[in-house]
Write a protein that holds these residues in place. Structure first.
Motif, PDB file in Angstrom:
ATOM      1  N   GLY A 122      -9.068  23.503   9.927  1.00 26.92           N
ATOM      2  CA  GLY A 122      -9.543  22.742  11.072  1.00 26.92           C
ATOM      3  C   GLY A 122     -11.024  22.904  11.352  1.00 26.92           C
ATOM      4  O   GLY A 122     -11.554  22.316  12.296  1.00 26.92           O
ATOM      5  N   GLU A 123     -11.736  23.690  10.527  1.00 22.96           N
ATOM      6  CA  GLU A 123     -13.157  23.962  10.755  1.00 22.96           C
ATOM      7  C   GLU A 123     -14.014  22.827  10.186  1.00 22.96           C
ATOM      8  O   GLU A 123     -13.686  22.246   9.163  1.00 22.96           O
ATOM      9  CB  GLU A 123     -13.547  25.288  10.097  1.00 22.96           C
ATOM     10  CG  GLU A 123     -12.774  26.475  10.645  1.00 22.96           C
ATOM     11  CD  GLU A 123     -12.938  27.718   9.780  1.00 22.96           C
ATOM     12  OE1 GLU A 123     -13.371  27.564   8.622  1.00 22.96           O
ATOM     13  OE2 GLU A 123     -12.632  28.815  10.256  1.00 22.96           O
ATOM     14  N   PHE A 124     -15.118  22.550  10.858  1.00 23.62           N
ATOM     15  CA  PHE A 124     -16.003  21.488  10.380  1.00 23.62           C
ATOM     16  C   PHE A 124     -17.456  21.941  10.419  1.00 23.62           C
ATOM     17  O   PHE A 124     -17.840  22.856  11.158  1.00 23.62           O
ATOM     18  CB  PHE A 124     -15.837  20.212  11.215  1.00 23.62           C
ATOM     19  CG  PHE A 124     -16.260  20.346  12.655  1.00 23.62           C
ATOM     20  CD1 PHE A 124     -17.601  20.156  13.028  1.00 23.62           C
ATOM     21  CD2 PHE A 124     -15.337  20.656  13.641  1.00 23.62           C
ATOM     22  CE1 PHE A 124     -17.992  20.275  14.351  1.00 23.62           C
ATOM     23  CE2 PHE A 124     -15.724  20.779  14.967  1.00 23.62           C
ATOM     24  CZ  PHE A 124     -17.056  20.587  15.327  1.00 23.62           C
ATOM     25  N   LEU A 125     -18.267  21.299   9.599  1.00 22.55           N
ATOM     26  CA  LEU A 125     -19.719  21.469   9.581  1.00 22.55           C
ATOM     27  C   LEU A 125     -20.314  20.073   9.604  1.00 22.55           C
ATOM     28  O   LEU A 125     -20.164  19.316   8.648  1.00 22.55           O
ATOM     29  CB  LEU A 125     -20.161  22.231   8.333  1.00 22.55           C
ATOM     30  CG  LEU A 125     -21.670  22.337   8.090  1.00 22.55           C
ATOM     31  CD1 LEU A 125     -22.348  23.027   9.250  1.00 22.55           C
ATOM     32  CD2 LEU A 125     -21.946  23.058   6.781  1.00 22.55           C
ATOM     33  N   LEU A 126     -20.966  19.716  10.690  1.00 24.07           N
ATOM     34  CA  LEU A 126     -21.522  18.381  10.858  1.00 24.07           C
ATOM     35  C   LEU A 126     -23.047  18.474  10.847  1.00 24.07           C
ATOM     36  O   LEU A 126     -23.646  19.191  11.662  1.00 24.07           O
ATOM     37  CB  LEU A 126     -21.045  17.776  12.182  1.00 24.07           C
ATOM     38  CG  LEU A 126     -21.477  16.343  12.498  1.00 24.07           C
ATOM     39  CD1 LEU A 126     -20.942  15.375  11.451  1.00 24.07           C
ATOM     40  CD2 LEU A 126     -21.006  15.949  13.887  1.00 24.07           C
ATOM     41  N   LYS A 127     -23.688  17.773   9.906  1.00 20.55           N
ATOM     42  CA  LYS A 127     -25.144  17.747   9.813  1.00 20.55           C
ATOM     43  C   LYS A 127     -25.629  16.372  10.255  1.00 20.55           C
ATOM     44  O   LYS A 127     -25.273  15.360   9.653  1.00 20.55           O
ATOM     45  CB  LYS A 127     -25.584  18.056   8.384  1.00 20.55           C
ATOM     46  CG  LYS A 127     -25.219  19.483   7.961  1.00 20.55           C
ATOM     47  CD  LYS A 127     -25.904  19.880   6.677  1.00 20.55           C
ATOM     48  CE  LYS A 127     -25.594  21.329   6.321  1.00 20.55           C
ATOM     49  NZ  LYS A 127     -26.355  21.779   5.138  1.00 20.55           N
ATOM     50  N   VAL A 128     -26.437  16.358  11.302  1.00 18.53           N
ATOM     51  CA  VAL A 128     -26.804  15.112  11.970  1.00 18.53           C
ATOM     52  C   VAL A 128     -28.289  14.820  11.767  1.00 18.53           C
ATOM     53  O   VAL A 128     -29.140  15.648  12.116  1.00 18.53           O
ATOM     54  CB  VAL A 128     -26.495  15.198  13.477  1.00 18.53           C
ATOM     55  CG1 VAL A 128     -26.785  13.848  14.151  1.00 18.53           C
ATOM     56  CG2 VAL A 128     -25.045  15.612  13.704  1.00 18.53           C
ATOM     57  N   PRO A 129     -28.630  13.650  11.220  1.00 14.90           N
ATOM     58  CA  PRO A 129     -30.039  13.261  11.117  1.00 14.90           C
ATOM     59  C   PRO A 129     -30.682  13.183  12.503  1.00 14.90           C
ATOM     60  O   PRO A 129     -30.026  12.872  13.502  1.00 14.90           O
ATOM     61  CB  PRO A 129     -29.973  11.882  10.459  1.00 14.90           C
ATOM     62  CG  PRO A 129     -28.668  11.871   9.741  1.00 14.90           C
ATOM     63  CD  PRO A 129     -27.738  12.677  10.583  1.00 14.90           C
ATOM     64  N   GLU A 130     -31.964  13.445  12.558  1.00 15.78           N
ATOM     65  CA  GLU A 130     -32.695  13.517  13.827  1.00 15.78           C
ATOM     66  C   GLU A 130     -32.565  12.243  14.645  1.00 15.78           C
ATOM     67  O   GLU A 130     -32.461  12.283  15.881  1.00 15.78           O
ATOM     68  CB  GLU A 130     -34.170  13.813  13.534  1.00 15.78           C
ATOM     69  CG  GLU A 130     -35.013  14.116  14.756  1.00 15.78           C
ATOM     70  CD  GLU A 130     -36.425  14.518  14.375  1.00 15.78           C
ATOM     71  OE1 GLU A 130     -37.143  15.048  15.232  1.00 15.78           O
ATOM     72  OE2 GLU A 130     -36.809  14.289  13.208  1.00 15.78           O
TER      73      GLU A 130
END
Length: 419
Positions: A66-74
């Motif tokens: 259930g773990e997530f890593l979200l990388k969001v552009p500026e």
């Protein structure tokens, strides 16, 4: 089903699969958010939950914990994130509420009004499946779509990780009205293998990343429901559910009792409004070991008896602007190798995941002299060697890895550094 067959050789050679996803615009600064998606009532993790940044193609998928890593552009930091999971109410959360670490997202189970379902539900489950297949031109993309995915493949001997490969791929996803096959271009790849955990037997998954695309039942129905095999299945309705707050019919299927060759059994989730297939979970019937083995094993050592013990598949679709798109695939194949001259057998598990996160990629930006178009029978392991370019992979490791995989990478890298 050649794309999923296993070939055995007498070499130190082995390929496996476990996949995941990524999508970020090149050259942009990104902000990381880590967390977990949980059931609001039971506090249990929701494996493979979808997280999509609204008004964009950037997304990720939670891992098996259930773990997530979200990388969001500026340029997207002011947006919201839509979190969805089969049978749960869709939730939108502003990115301003996410934390760099330890973000907790709670989803509420969706309450389905059974009385309303009974009124509108089709009476014949098989006819509903046929309708879903026939409407692919209306419900799915009718033009070639350029996609980006993060692909990971893994192999375990018993419960210990032995090999890990990852790749960024570009996919030319052809129209669902066309008979033209999809095309994959390898953008970047890396791998490591701990050969001390492997026998001298060589294991390959024919087709590599293409096997993930072939789980797309709508695009490639010939692998499961072709004109000849459709009548070999029994279709029944399960209890209807919801996806993204929309009513979804649940259809269970299995091969008829008088059919002895290995076919599939599982569950299809079909949107009640437009009859689009939203997801499918299914397995190959491996009870007939002799016939099931023929589907996977093309060649093996003379003293080895090889047979599959499980072959599981999952495919998810995602909707945007009224059309559905292939979004995620998971394949898990387990098998045993019994040797005539050994007391104990060898058990292997091969798992692959592919997650699509960008549908409108600038193809020219990715396709350069360093890329390589894969053939339909390409095996990822043949195309890559070693972990390299940490700056690139730091940007594109989008999904939080399972702890076992993360530990395996560290151990393998330490072993490589010693050599």
């Amino acid at each position: 089903m050649n794309s999923l067959q296993l070939t055995f050789n007498l070499k130190h050679y082995l390929a496996l699969i476990i996949l995941i996803t990524c999508s970020i615009s090149f050259g942009q600064n990104v902000t990381e958010f880590k967390g977990i998606v949980l059931d609001k009532d039971t506090n249990s993790p929701l494996a493979l939950a979808d997280l999509i940044i609204t008004n964009s193609n950037v997304s990720t998928i939670a891992n098996s914990d259930g773990e997530f890593l979200l990388k969001v552009p500026e340029n997207l930091l002011q947006n919201t994130v839509t979190i969805s999971y089969l049978g749960y109410q869709k939730l939108e959360v502003a990115l301003s509420n996410f934390k760099p670490t330890d973000t907790k997202i709670y989803l509420q189970q969706a309450a389905t009004v059974l009385a309303a379902i009974d009124i509108v539900a089709p009476k014949d489950a098989k006819e509903l499946v046929e309708k879903a297949l026939a409407l692919k031109g209306e419900n799915y993309a009718t033009e070639t779509v350029f996609m980006t995915g993060f692909y990971r493949e893994t192999i375990k001997k018993r419960n210990r990780n032995a090999s890990l490969s990852e790749a960024i791929v570009s996919i030319d996803k052809s129209s669902y009205k066309s008979s033209k096959n999809d095309q994959i271009t390898l953008i970047k790849a890396r791998k490591n293998t701990d050969y001390s955990r492997l026998d001298t037997i060589a294991l390959k998954i024919q087709g590599g990343p293409y096997s993930s695309l072939h789980t797309d039942i709508i695009k490639y129905p010939e692998y499961i429901f072709n004109d000849e095999t459709l009548s070999d299945y029994t279709f029944t309705f399960g209890r209807s559910t919801q996806v993204d707050n929309q009513l979804v019919y649940v259809v269970n299927f299995k091969q008829k009792e008088n059919v002895y060759r290995p076919l599939y059994y599982g569950t299809l989730y079909i949107d009640a409004n437009n009859y689009a297939l939203t997801s499918a979970v299914y397995k190959l019937n491996v009870e007939n070991q002799v016939e099931a083995t023929k589907l996977f094993v093309r060649k093996k050592p003379r003293k080895a008896n090889v047979y599959p013990t499980e072959a599981s598949y999952k495919v998810n679709y995602r909707t945007k602007n009224g059309k559905w798109y292939f979004a995620y695939s998971n394949i898990l194949i387990s098998f045993k190798v019994n040797w005539d001259n050994r007391w104990f057998n060898s058990r292997y598990t091969l798992q692959s995941e592919m997650a699509i996160t960008d549908w409108n990629i600038n193809k020219d930006l990715l396709t350069n002299k360093q890329t390589k178009k894969l053939k339909a029978n390409s095996i990822l392991q043949d195309q890559v060697s070693g972990f390299s370019d940490p700056d690139f992979w730091g940007e594109y490791n989008i999904i939080e890895p399972e702890k076992s995989i993360e530990t395996a990478i560290k151990k393998i890298k330490r072993q490589v550094e010693k050599n």
